[in-house]
Enzyme design. Sequence first.
Site, PDB file in Angstrom:
ATOM      1  N   MET A  64       1.118  -1.412  -0.039  1.00  0.00           N
ATOM      2  CA  MET A  64       0.195   0.007  -0.480  1.00  0.00           C
ATOM      3  C   MET A  64       1.086   1.239   0.056  1.00  0.00           C
ATOM      4  O   MET A  64       1.768   1.138   0.741  1.00  0.00           O
ATOM      5  CB  MET A  64      -0.660  -0.276   0.827  1.00  0.00           C
ATOM      6  CG  MET A  64      -1.389   1.348   1.401  1.00  0.00           C
ATOM      7  SD  MET A  64      -2.444   1.148   2.864  1.00  0.00           S
ATOM      8  CE  MET A  64      -3.848  -0.227   2.767  1.00  0.00           C
ATOM      9  N   CYS A  65       0.448   2.342  -0.816  1.00  0.00           N
ATOM     10  CA  CYS A  65       1.269   3.770  -0.883  1.00  0.00           C
ATOM     11  C   CYS A  65       0.146   4.549  -0.463  1.00  0.00           C
ATOM     12  O   CYS A  65      -1.030   4.339   0.410  1.00  0.00           O
ATOM     13  CB  CYS A  65       2.292   3.971  -2.269  1.00  0.00           C
ATOM     14  SG  CYS A  65       1.058   3.799  -3.920  1.00  0.00           S
ATOM     15  N   TYR A  66       0.295   5.754  -1.083  1.00  0.00           N
ATOM     16  CA  TYR A  66      -0.917   7.010  -0.514  1.00  0.00           C
ATOM     17  C   TYR A  66      -1.706   6.738  -1.908  1.00  0.00           C
ATOM     18  O   TYR A  66      -3.544   6.958  -1.569  1.00  0.00           O
ATOM     19  CB  TYR A  66       0.061   7.845  -1.759  1.00  0.00           C
ATOM     20  CG  TYR A  66       1.364   8.636  -0.552  1.00  0.00           C
ATOM     21  CD1 TYR A  66       1.322   9.152   0.114  1.00  0.00           C
ATOM     22  CD2 TYR A  66       1.912   7.965  -0.829  1.00  0.00           C
ATOM     23  CE1 TYR A  66       1.897   9.555   1.611  1.00  0.00           C
ATOM     24  CE2 TYR A  66       3.460   8.270  -0.354  1.00  0.00           C
ATOM     25  CZ  TYR A  66       3.439   9.141   0.683  1.00  0.00           C
ATOM     26  OH  TYR A  66       4.702   9.571   1.319  1.00  0.00           O
ATOM     27  N   GLY A  68      -2.331   4.239  -4.899  1.00  0.00           N
ATOM     28  CA  GLY A  68      -1.529   2.874  -5.475  1.00  0.00           C
ATOM     29  C   GLY A  68      -0.695   3.102  -7.043  1.00  0.00           C
ATOM     30  O   GLY A  68      -0.966   2.156  -7.524  1.00  0.00           O
ATOM     31  N   PHE A  93      -4.079   4.147   0.239  1.00  0.00           N
ATOM     32  CA  PHE A  93      -4.087   4.037   1.552  1.00  0.00           C
ATOM     33  C   PHE A  93      -5.658   5.038   1.624  1.00  0.00           C
ATOM     34  O   PHE A  93      -6.222   5.304   2.504  1.00  0.00           O
ATOM     35  CB  PHE A  93      -3.380   4.717   2.508  1.00  0.00           C
ATOM     36  CG  PHE A  93      -3.979   4.698   4.116  1.00  0.00           C
ATOM     37  CD1 PHE A  93      -4.328   4.516   5.108  1.00  0.00           C
ATOM     38  CD2 PHE A  93      -4.392   6.479   4.426  1.00  0.00           C
ATOM     39  CE1 PHE A  93      -4.952   4.649   6.119  1.00  0.00           C
ATOM     40  CE2 PHE A  93      -4.749   6.826   5.502  1.00  0.00           C
ATOM     41  CZ  PHE A  93      -5.371   5.719   6.210  1.00  0.00           C
TER      42      PHE A  93
END
Length: 108
Positions: A64-66, A68, A93
């Site tokens: 998971m990042c900011y 995708g 996220f």
Amino acid sequence: MDQFECINVADAHQKLQEKEAVLVDIRDPQSFAMGHAVQTFHLTNDTLGAFMRDNDFDTPVMVMCYHGNSSKGAAQYLLQQGYDVVYSIDGGFEAWQRQFPAEVAYGA
């Protein structure tokens, strides 16, 4: 698996609840502290060694990042390190927090 797969937050949430995969968050420490999915490992350059030592390579990993985007590069990197199955979470996220607000923890 030579290529990571993209997964939506609903499917990622289900895999996490059923303990079918581990979830890692690659965002910066400040963003992570301001909110992250429950049961998430904060994966950074400093924690990568511990993560690789403590998690089996045959256990699926969801990244998971900011939003995708950054997670795709990290997912590919984990595959190159030997993990069998790796997913990049579409929407990151931001999508997780929108869909599962009760599944967000705060602090480091």
